[in-house]
Enzyme design. Structure first.
Site, PDB file in Angstrom:
ATOM      1  N   THR A 108      44.417 -61.319 -73.313  1.00 38.31           N
ATOM      2  CA  THR A 108      43.294 -61.401 -74.055  1.00 38.31           C
ATOM      3  C   THR A 108      41.912 -61.151 -72.891  1.00 38.31           C
ATOM      4  O   THR A 108      41.109 -60.494 -73.250  1.00 38.31           O
ATOM      5  CB  THR A 108      43.067 -62.675 -74.634  1.00 38.31           C
ATOM      6  OG1 THR A 108      44.087 -62.849 -75.639  1.00 38.31           O
ATOM      7  CG2 THR A 108      41.667 -62.996 -75.157  1.00 38.31           C
ATOM      8  N   HIS A 155      -3.372 -64.769 -47.840  1.00 37.84           N
ATOM      9  CA  HIS A 155      -3.317 -66.022 -48.511  1.00 37.84           C
ATOM     10  C   HIS A 155      -4.411 -66.460 -49.520  1.00 37.84           C
ATOM     11  O   HIS A 155      -5.015 -67.216 -49.574  1.00 37.84           O
ATOM     12  CB  HIS A 155      -3.914 -67.046 -47.217  1.00 37.84           C
ATOM     13  CG  HIS A 155      -2.948 -66.896 -45.856  1.00 37.84           C
ATOM     14  ND1 HIS A 155      -1.632 -67.539 -46.124  1.00 37.84           N
ATOM     15  CD2 HIS A 155      -3.138 -66.169 -45.080  1.00 37.84           C
ATOM     16  CE1 HIS A 155      -1.117 -67.047 -44.786  1.00 37.84           C
ATOM     17  NE2 HIS A 155      -1.843 -66.130 -44.366  1.00 37.84           N
ATOM     18  N   SER A 278      -7.011 -64.033 -78.136  1.00 39.54           N
ATOM     19  CA  SER A 278      -7.025 -65.641 -78.772  1.00 39.54           C
ATOM     20  C   SER A 278      -7.281 -65.762 -80.173  1.00 39.54           C
ATOM     21  O   SER A 278      -7.938 -64.821 -80.714  1.00 39.54           O
ATOM     22  CB  SER A 278      -8.036 -66.232 -77.809  1.00 39.54           C
ATOM     23  OG  SER A 278      -8.389 -67.490 -78.495  1.00 39.54           O
ATOM     24  N   LYS A 284     -11.297 -62.287 -75.754  1.00 35.89           N
ATOM     25  CA  LYS A 284     -10.326 -62.437 -74.788  1.00 35.89           C
ATOM     26  C   LYS A 284      -9.289 -61.214 -74.800  1.00 35.89           C
ATOM     27  O   LYS A 284      -9.241 -60.688 -75.753  1.00 35.89           O
ATOM     28  CB  LYS A 284      -9.364 -63.489 -74.869  1.00 35.89           C
ATOM     29  CG  LYS A 284     -10.046 -65.068 -74.661  1.00 35.89           C
ATOM     30  CD  LYS A 284     -10.420 -65.241 -73.293  1.00 35.89           C
ATOM     31  CE  LYS A 284      -9.202 -65.408 -72.220  1.00 35.89           C
ATOM     32  NZ  LYS A 284      -8.341 -66.430 -72.755  1.00 35.89           N
ATOM     33  N   ARG A 285      -9.093 -60.497 -73.595  1.00 33.35           N
ATOM     34  CA  ARG A 285      -8.404 -59.772 -73.391  1.00 33.35           C
ATOM     35  C   ARG A 285      -7.018 -60.253 -72.374  1.00 33.35           C
ATOM     36  O   ARG A 285      -7.349 -60.143 -71.044  1.00 33.35           O
ATOM     37  CB  ARG A 285      -8.587 -58.392 -72.895  1.00 33.35           C
ATOM     38  CG  ARG A 285      -9.734 -57.548 -73.712  1.00 33.35           C
ATOM     39  CD  ARG A 285     -10.216 -56.384 -73.351  1.00 33.35           C
ATOM     40  NE  ARG A 285     -11.097 -55.670 -74.207  1.00 33.35           N
ATOM     41  CZ  ARG A 285     -11.403 -54.081 -74.177  1.00 33.35           C
ATOM     42  NH1 ARG A 285     -10.873 -53.510 -73.141  1.00 33.35           N
ATOM     43  NH2 ARG A 285     -12.152 -53.742 -75.154  1.00 33.35           N
ATOM     44  N   ASN A 286      -6.096 -60.814 -72.607  1.00 30.60           N
ATOM     45  CA  ASN A 286      -5.216 -61.475 -71.996  1.00 30.60           C
ATOM     46  C   ASN A 286      -4.173 -60.600 -71.205  1.00 30.60           C
ATOM     47  O   ASN A 286      -3.910 -59.485 -72.083  1.00 30.60           O
ATOM     48  CB  ASN A 286      -4.373 -62.571 -72.770  1.00 30.60           C
ATOM     49  CG  ASN A 286      -5.374 -63.815 -73.064  1.00 30.60           C
ATOM     50  OD1 ASN A 286      -6.321 -63.809 -72.610  1.00 30.60           O
ATOM     51  ND2 ASN A 286      -5.027 -64.284 -74.192  1.00 30.60           N
TER      52      ASN A 286
END
Length: 454
Positions: A108, A155, A278, A284-286
């Site tokens: 099998t 950083h 949203s 909003k432009r996520n």
């Protein structure tokens, strides 16, 4: 209704693609099993081991649409075996008692491993092709923006200037290495196996090796040197390579997310009218695709880790660990497949705001250019002394949120050694991108050359 995000009508296209879902669909997997049984029967018929008519009947009837999938499911639930109900279903519809010649010799796990590998190989090949499209989108960015100046960051802070083409070249170089890893992986990992109960091929008779090799050749998989029922390193290598692909794309997604932040606004996911960011904030432009790339990379990494458990398989067979792959390894392939498709769309339609890139170079009011200034002053008075002087002026400028140029001109040592015109020239970011353009063009040329050998 689905109970898994990979198959959810609502969310499946976030985590998977129609093509990948088809490759790992139950019907595809069963057809893979049937194709293996057909290849085996045809090989045994060619060798005179079973009647030619038996192989012809098995070939004719071994189509998933001829089987009763619901009956197979009931059989699995009833007897607790994953393959026998499929074999019984096929045997039942074969005429002339030719169903008795199905599955002579293999175990099998031979069929399940080989069938699973057939789907993994299909998915892997699709990912490879899509990743090359991702690479093409990246080298287009390298070529277009090799000299587009922007802030280099370390950083999380502005460091010194680079070009966007240089940044894209770093991405492209990593993607190219993943493509080369995929090519190397192909050389050793996509094998099938028809080895029998414990891998010795005892059930195949005297021509066992010939039967196994020819059957595997028929289904397009390589021949292993020895059975791999409990040797799972190939699957582990495949998921490792794909996890690296996903991680690279997740890293690029994270970079785009960071540079799409309102306060930065240097890159953005391509926007199509009608996209909604949203339910409460219409403006909003996520970064939907960049976020998805990060999410998928982490899920792929988790599934890769689970897949590694199968490498601890005991003796000549170990269902407790081997079967982990049934869930985890296909998830790696499916989700990586989704990631490369999203990355291709993202990078092919990436919005690059050169104006904001240039404006952001002035956020520190000249402080970004402390290094070339320190080096120029160091030529006059010594590097260490210059560092101390420029450090003090920089900290004062930073604390007072003042103009770096004005603070420099207030310092007598600086004034005595560098004129205002010299200072202004040094403080121009466009004159301090180092070898950004050189490396962008170098990587571009190297990738173009490598693509000809793919």
């Amino acid at each position: 209704m689905a109970s898994n995000m990979l198959d959810s009508l609502l969310f499946r296209n976030v985590f998977s693609t129609p093509e990948m879902r088809e490759i790992f669909d139950d019907k595809t997997i069963i057809q893979n099993w049937l194709d293996i049984e057909v290849a085996l029967a045809q090989t045994q018929a060619e060798m005179g081991i079973i009647p030619k008519e038996a192989a012809e009947e098995i070939t004719k009837k071994a189509k998933v649409e001829n089987l009763d999938i619901a009956q197979i499911e009931q059989g699995i639930n009833k007897i607790g075996h994953s393959l026998v109900p499929t074999l019984r279903n096929l045997q039942r519809i074969c005429e002339g008692n030719y169903g008795e010649y199905i599955h002579l010799g293999p175990t099998t796990q031979d069929i399940l491993d080989t069938g699973f590998m057939m789907s993994i190989k299909k998915g892997f090949d699709i990912i490879y092709d899509d990743l090359r499209d991702v690479e093409q989108a990246i080298i287009d960015l390298i070529d277009r923006y090799a000299d587009t100046i922007m802030a280099g960051r370390t950083h999380g802070q502005q460091a010194i200037p680079i070009s966007f083409g240089y940044k894209a070249a770093v991405w492209g170089s990593e993607v190219r290495r993943n493509i080369e890893r995929m090519k190397d992986c192909r050389k050793r990992c996509f094998v099938g196996q028809l080895s029998g109960a414990v891998g010795t091929m005892a059930g195949f008779g005297e021509r066992a090796v010939e039967i196994s090799n020819q059957s595997l050749n028929k289904i397009g998989l390589d021949v292993p040197g020895i059975a791999w029922h409990s040797s799972r390193d190939r699957i582990a290598e495949i998921v490792s390579v794909l996890a690296m692909v996903s991680a690279t794309l997740g890293k690029i997604g994270n970079e785009v997310c960071n540079l799409q932040k309102t306060e930065t606004s240097e890159l953005a996911e391509g926007f199509v009218k009608g996209m909604v960011g949203s339910s409460t904030m219409p403006h909003k432009r996520n970064p939907n695709a960049p976020e998805a790339l990060q999410m998928l990379a982490r899920l792929v990494k988790a599934s890769m880790g689970a897949t590694y458990e199968s490498m601890f398989s005991e003796h000549e067979r170990d269902g407790a660990l081997w079967k982990i792959e049934w869930k985890s390894a296909n998830e790696v392939v499916i989700m990586t497949g989704a990631a490369v498709v999203k990355a291709k769309k993202l990078l092919s339609n990436l919005t690059v705001d050169e104006k904001h890139m240039r404006e952001n170079l002035d956020l520190l009011k000249g402080l970004m250019m402390s290094e070339p200034l320190m080096l120029a002053l160091g030529d006059k008075i010594g590097k260490q002394t210059a560092h101390e002087i420029i450090y003090e002026i920089s900290m004062e400028t930073f604390e007072q949120d003042d103009s770096f140029l004005e603070k420099l001109l207030e310092n007598k040592i600086v004034r005595d050694n560098l004129s205002k015109e010299e200072l202004m020239k040094i403080l121009d970011p466009a004159g301090y991108t180092g070898q950004s353009s050189y490396f962008a063009h170098k990587v571009y040329d190297e990738i173009k050359a490598a693509r000809k050998n793919d």
